[in-house]
Design a protein around this motif. Structure first.
Motif, PDB file in Angstrom:
ATOM      1  N   ASN A  77      34.213 -11.475  98.864  1.00  0.00           N
ATOM      2  CA  ASN A  77      33.825 -12.892  98.882  1.00  0.00           C
ATOM      3  C   ASN A  77      34.342 -13.663  97.682  1.00  0.00           C
ATOM      4  O   ASN A  77      34.719 -14.824  97.798  1.00  0.00           O
ATOM      5  CB  ASN A  77      32.307 -13.022  99.022  1.00  0.00           C
ATOM      6  CG  ASN A  77      31.894 -12.720 100.439  1.00  0.00           C
ATOM      7  OD1 ASN A  77      32.040 -11.572 100.899  1.00  0.00           O
ATOM      8  ND2 ASN A  77      31.443 -13.710 101.170  1.00  0.00           N
ATOM      9  N   GLN A  78      34.428 -12.982  96.562  1.00  0.00           N
ATOM     10  CA  GLN A  78      34.999 -13.630  95.373  1.00  0.00           C
ATOM     11  C   GLN A  78      36.463 -14.000  95.622  1.00  0.00           C
ATOM     12  O   GLN A  78      36.983 -14.940  95.041  1.00  0.00           O
ATOM     13  CB  GLN A  78      34.887 -12.676  94.177  1.00  0.00           C
ATOM     14  CG  GLN A  78      35.392 -13.276  92.888  1.00  0.00           C
ATOM     15  CD  GLN A  78      35.108 -12.398  91.678  1.00  0.00           C
ATOM     16  OE1 GLN A  78      34.650 -11.275  91.813  1.00  0.00           O
ATOM     17  NE2 GLN A  78      35.383 -12.926  90.494  1.00  0.00           N
ATOM     18  N   SER A  79      37.119 -13.233  96.514  1.00  0.00           N
ATOM     19  CA  SER A  79      38.550 -13.451  96.761  1.00  0.00           C
ATOM     20  C   SER A  79      38.831 -14.680  97.629  1.00  0.00           C
ATOM     21  O   SER A  79      39.979 -15.065  97.784  1.00  0.00           O
ATOM     22  CB  SER A  79      39.149 -12.235  97.477  1.00  0.00           C
ATOM     23  OG  SER A  79      38.942 -11.080  96.709  1.00  0.00           O
ATOM     24  N   LEU A  80      37.767 -15.244  98.215  1.00  0.00           N
ATOM     25  CA  LEU A  80      37.992 -16.380  99.115  1.00  0.00           C
ATOM     26  C   LEU A  80      38.043 -17.681  98.303  1.00  0.00           C
ATOM     27  O   LEU A  80      37.194 -18.561  98.437  1.00  0.00           O
ATOM     28  CB  LEU A  80      36.902 -16.427 100.193  1.00  0.00           C
ATOM     29  CG  LEU A  80      36.751 -15.124 100.994  1.00  0.00           C
ATOM     30  CD1 LEU A  80      35.620 -15.248 102.000  1.00  0.00           C
ATOM     31  CD2 LEU A  80      38.061 -14.748 101.692  1.00  0.00           C
ATOM     32  N   HIS A  81      39.048 -17.781  97.466  1.00  0.00           N
ATOM     33  CA  HIS A  81      39.222 -18.925  96.562  1.00  0.00           C
ATOM     34  C   HIS A  81      39.565 -20.156  97.413  1.00  0.00           C
ATOM     35  O   HIS A  81      40.576 -20.145  98.129  1.00  0.00           O
ATOM     36  CB  HIS A  81      40.366 -18.578  95.612  1.00  0.00           C
ATOM     37  CG  HIS A  81      40.647 -19.599  94.579  1.00  0.00           C
ATOM     38  ND1 HIS A  81      41.345 -20.763  94.851  1.00  0.00           N
ATOM     39  CD2 HIS A  81      40.339 -19.644  93.268  1.00  0.00           C
ATOM     40  CE1 HIS A  81      41.457 -21.465  93.751  1.00  0.00           C
ATOM     41  NE2 HIS A  81      40.858 -20.803  92.775  1.00  0.00           N
ATOM     42  N   THR A 201      52.948 -13.712  91.202  1.00  0.00           N
ATOM     43  CA  THR A 201      52.356 -14.986  90.760  1.00  0.00           C
ATOM     44  C   THR A 201      51.081 -14.715  89.945  1.00  0.00           C
ATOM     45  O   THR A 201      50.460 -13.653  90.087  1.00  0.00           O
ATOM     46  CB  THR A 201      51.978 -15.883  91.971  1.00  0.00           C
ATOM     47  OG1 THR A 201      50.970 -15.219  92.737  1.00  0.00           O
ATOM     48  CG2 THR A 201      53.172 -16.185  92.850  1.00  0.00           C
ATOM     49  N   PRO A 202      50.687 -15.682  89.120  1.00  0.00           N
ATOM     50  CA  PRO A 202      49.442 -15.509  88.364  1.00  0.00           C
ATOM     51  C   PRO A 202      48.258 -15.539  89.331  1.00  0.00           C
ATOM     52  O   PRO A 202      48.277 -16.273  90.318  1.00  0.00           O
ATOM     53  CB  PRO A 202      49.392 -16.747  87.456  1.00  0.00           C
ATOM     54  CG  PRO A 202      50.746 -17.347  87.511  1.00  0.00           C
ATOM     55  CD  PRO A 202      51.351 -16.957  88.821  1.00  0.00           C
ATOM     56  N   GLY A 203      47.234 -14.753  89.035  1.00  0.00           N
ATOM     57  CA  GLY A 203      46.054 -14.733  89.905  1.00  0.00           C
ATOM     58  C   GLY A 203      45.254 -16.012  89.762  1.00  0.00           C
ATOM     59  O   GLY A 203      45.180 -16.610  88.683  1.00  0.00           O
ATOM     60  N   LEU A 204      44.657 -16.419  90.884  1.00  0.00           N
ATOM     61  CA  LEU A 204      43.759 -17.575  90.849  1.00  0.00           C
ATOM     62  C   LEU A 204      42.385 -17.061  90.483  1.00  0.00           C
ATOM     63  O   LEU A 204      42.038 -15.924  90.827  1.00  0.00           O
ATOM     64  CB  LEU A 204      43.753 -18.234  92.227  1.00  0.00           C
ATOM     65  CG  LEU A 204      45.139 -18.781  92.559  1.00  0.00           C
ATOM     66  CD1 LEU A 204      45.356 -18.838  94.047  1.00  0.00           C
ATOM     67  CD2 LEU A 204      45.330 -20.143  91.914  1.00  0.00           C
ATOM     68  N   SER A 205      41.610 -17.881  89.800  1.00  0.00           N
ATOM     69  CA  SER A 205      40.295 -17.348  89.442  1.00  0.00           C
ATOM     70  C   SER A 205      39.181 -18.261  89.890  1.00  0.00           C
ATOM     71  O   SER A 205      39.273 -19.475  89.789  1.00  0.00           O
ATOM     72  CB  SER A 205      40.196 -17.069  87.952  1.00  0.00           C
ATOM     73  OG  SER A 205      40.420 -18.245  87.260  1.00  0.00           O
ATOM     74  N   VAL A 206      38.148 -17.599  90.410  1.00  0.00           N
ATOM     75  CA  VAL A 206      36.916 -18.304  90.701  1.00  0.00           C
ATOM     76  C   VAL A 206      36.210 -18.355  89.348  1.00  0.00           C
ATOM     77  O   VAL A 206      36.110 -17.338  88.681  1.00  0.00           O
ATOM     78  CB  VAL A 206      36.099 -17.495  91.734  1.00  0.00           C
ATOM     79  CG1 VAL A 206      34.755 -18.134  91.995  1.00  0.00           C
ATOM     80  CG2 VAL A 206      36.897 -17.328  93.016  1.00  0.00           C
ATOM     81  N   GLU A 207      35.784 -19.547  88.953  1.00  0.00           N
ATOM     82  CA  GLU A 207      35.184 -19.704  87.617  1.00  0.00           C
ATOM     83  C   GLU A 207      33.992 -18.764  87.390  1.00  0.00           C
ATOM     84  O   GLU A 207      32.924 -18.990  87.945  1.00  0.00           O
ATOM     85  CB  GLU A 207      34.678 -21.139  87.443  1.00  0.00           C
ATOM     86  CG  GLU A 207      35.704 -22.110  86.895  1.00  0.00           C
ATOM     87  CD  GLU A 207      36.448 -21.600  85.665  1.00  0.00           C
ATOM     88  OE1 GLU A 207      35.783 -21.202  84.695  1.00  0.00           O
ATOM     89  OE2 GLU A 207      37.689 -21.604  85.716  1.00  0.00           O
ATOM     90  N   THR A 208      34.179 -17.697  86.675  1.00  0.00           N
ATOM     91  CA  THR A 208      33.022 -16.897  86.283  1.00  0.00           C
ATOM     92  C   THR A 208      33.133 -16.659  84.786  1.00  0.00           C
ATOM     93  O   THR A 208      34.223 -16.491  84.259  1.00  0.00           O
ATOM     94  CB  THR A 208      32.990 -15.522  86.993  1.00  0.00           C
ATOM     95  OG1 THR A 208      34.194 -14.842  86.683  1.00  0.00           O
ATOM     96  CG2 THR A 208      32.831 -15.647  88.486  1.00  0.00           C
TER      97      THR A 208
END
Ligand SMILES: Nc1nc2c(ncn2[C@@H]2O[C@H](COP(=O)(O)OP(=O)(O)OP(=O)(O)O)[C@@H](O)[C@H]2O)c(=O)[nH]1
Ligand SMILES: [Mg+2]
Length: 340
Positions: A77-81, A201-208
């Motif tokens: 679920n964290q991966s669903l940016h 590519t650089p990873g996208l991050s969910v703000e944690t």
């Protein structure tokens, strides 16, 4: 201006600011100092890059070719940016579900696929393929090979999903920097192969913010290299599970239930009135300066998972009367239908 980039992380190389990103003694070097230290001494103190998510999303939107969306099965679920999902609309997407080695073989790929498709049902991303892989097992990568010889390929996804590890494994090179630190890849890295151009590519991050409280030793625990041994707890009365000192999950079962931990460190069961005391003990996973807050969750008869972003998930199987969490305020927690 010199625009030569580090071949490990994509940072623009520079020889003027020792503390700055992409520093090299000599501009003839191909690896920046941080990547050099990572590669030769496993020193990942200075690996973390400040990444411009907007630029990465723009790269994906403008990319023409095959897009490999790398998804970490341990952090579904964290991966669903949301930005990533938007940028993947109208693209040729191959969903590559990575780190399959961490879940036992007894878990069925069919069940996992169904859970992933359920999680994606509102996402409006059309998939050409869904492939389970492990960057650690070359054989699992074979289904990707046909895509690598007819159009440019970009590897995209969230931080730490294993994009760089997969590319290294596929290309049988050790060029790209890999680490348990989020945002190891700083900018797009272009690799020319015999057949096609590929792009890390650089990873996208969910703000944690939780990982800011985790030291290097504990960070390594979050990137396990071996199949997890799920720990099963039979719970027949109100009990709490200590998730290191990140927090505790308290369940009150209607009758005996199973709680299964897919976390990469040991957790322990205690009586609810012992939670506060236990949070101060020497547990198997530690964060610095935790501040706790309590949350009550709605309950149903379904098998559910509690996913703790950046950490992993715990499955609760059976009817419960009450479920509450007492976690550090920076821990992002969601409840979902069980994926296994
Ligand atoms: N067990 C296991 N670990 C993996 C696998 N792929 C990657 N890892 C680990 O996951 C961590 C992150 O890997 P990277 O390749 O740096 O991930 P990334 O997606 O490139 O990360 P960013 O560049 O930060 O976006 C590292 O500790 C890897 O060893 C895999 O298939 N199985
Ligand atoms: Mg990377």
């Amino acid at each position: 201006m010199n625009q030569k980039k580090c071949s490990g992380c994509g940072s623009v190389l520079q020889s003027t600011d020792k503390e700055g990103r992409g520093y090299v003694n000599s501009i003839d070097n191909d690896l920046c100092q941080s990547c050099f230290r990572l590669k030769h001494y496993r020193d990942f103190k200075r690996v973390k890059a400040v990444v411009d998510d907007g630029a990465t999303l723009e790269f994906i939107e403008n990319f023409e070719g095959h897009i490999f969306w790398i998804l970490d099965i341990m952090h579904l679920n964290q991966s669903l940016h949301p930005g990533l999902l938007r940028s993947l609309r109208n693209k040729n997407v191959v969903l590559v579900v990575n780190k399959r080695d961490l879940l036992p073989q007894s878990v069925s790929d069919g069940k996992l696929s169904q859970s992933i498709m359920r999680a994606l049902k509102d996402a409006d991303v059309s998939l050409m393929d869904l492939i389970f892989v492990s960057a650690k097992r070359y054989k699992t990568l074979e289904p990707l090979l046909p895509y690598l010889d007819d159009a440019p390929c970009a590897f995209v996804g969230c931080v730490n999903a294993g994009k760089s590890s997969l590319l290294n494994a596929l290309l049988k090179k050790d060029q790209l920097s890999v680490s348990p630190v989020a945002s190891t890849t700083a900018d797009v890295v272009h690799i020319e192969t015999e057949f096609v151009d590929v792009f890390d590519t650089p990873g996208l991050s969910v703000e944690t913010k939780l990982l800011d409280k985790v030291d290097d030793e504990n960070l390594v625990k979050l990137a396990p290299q071996k199949t997890l041994k799920p720990a099963v707890f039979q719970i027949y009365e109100k009990q709490s599970l200590m998730i290191g000192n990140i927090g505790a999950i308290t369940v009150d079962p209607k009758k005996t239930i199973n709680v299964i931990s897919y976390l990469p460190f040991d957790i322990k069961r205690v009586k609810p009135d012992r939670v506060e005391k236990n949070l101060t003990l020497d547990l198997d996973f530690k964060i610095d300066n935790p501040i706790y807050k309590m949350r009550k969750w709605p309950v149903s008869g379904d098998k559910i998972d509690i996913e703790i972003f950046d950490i992993g998930f715990i499955s609760i199987q059976g009817d419960i009367k009450e479920l509450s969490t007492y976690f550090d305020e920076d821990a992002e927690i969601i409840m979902r239908k069980a994926i296994i």
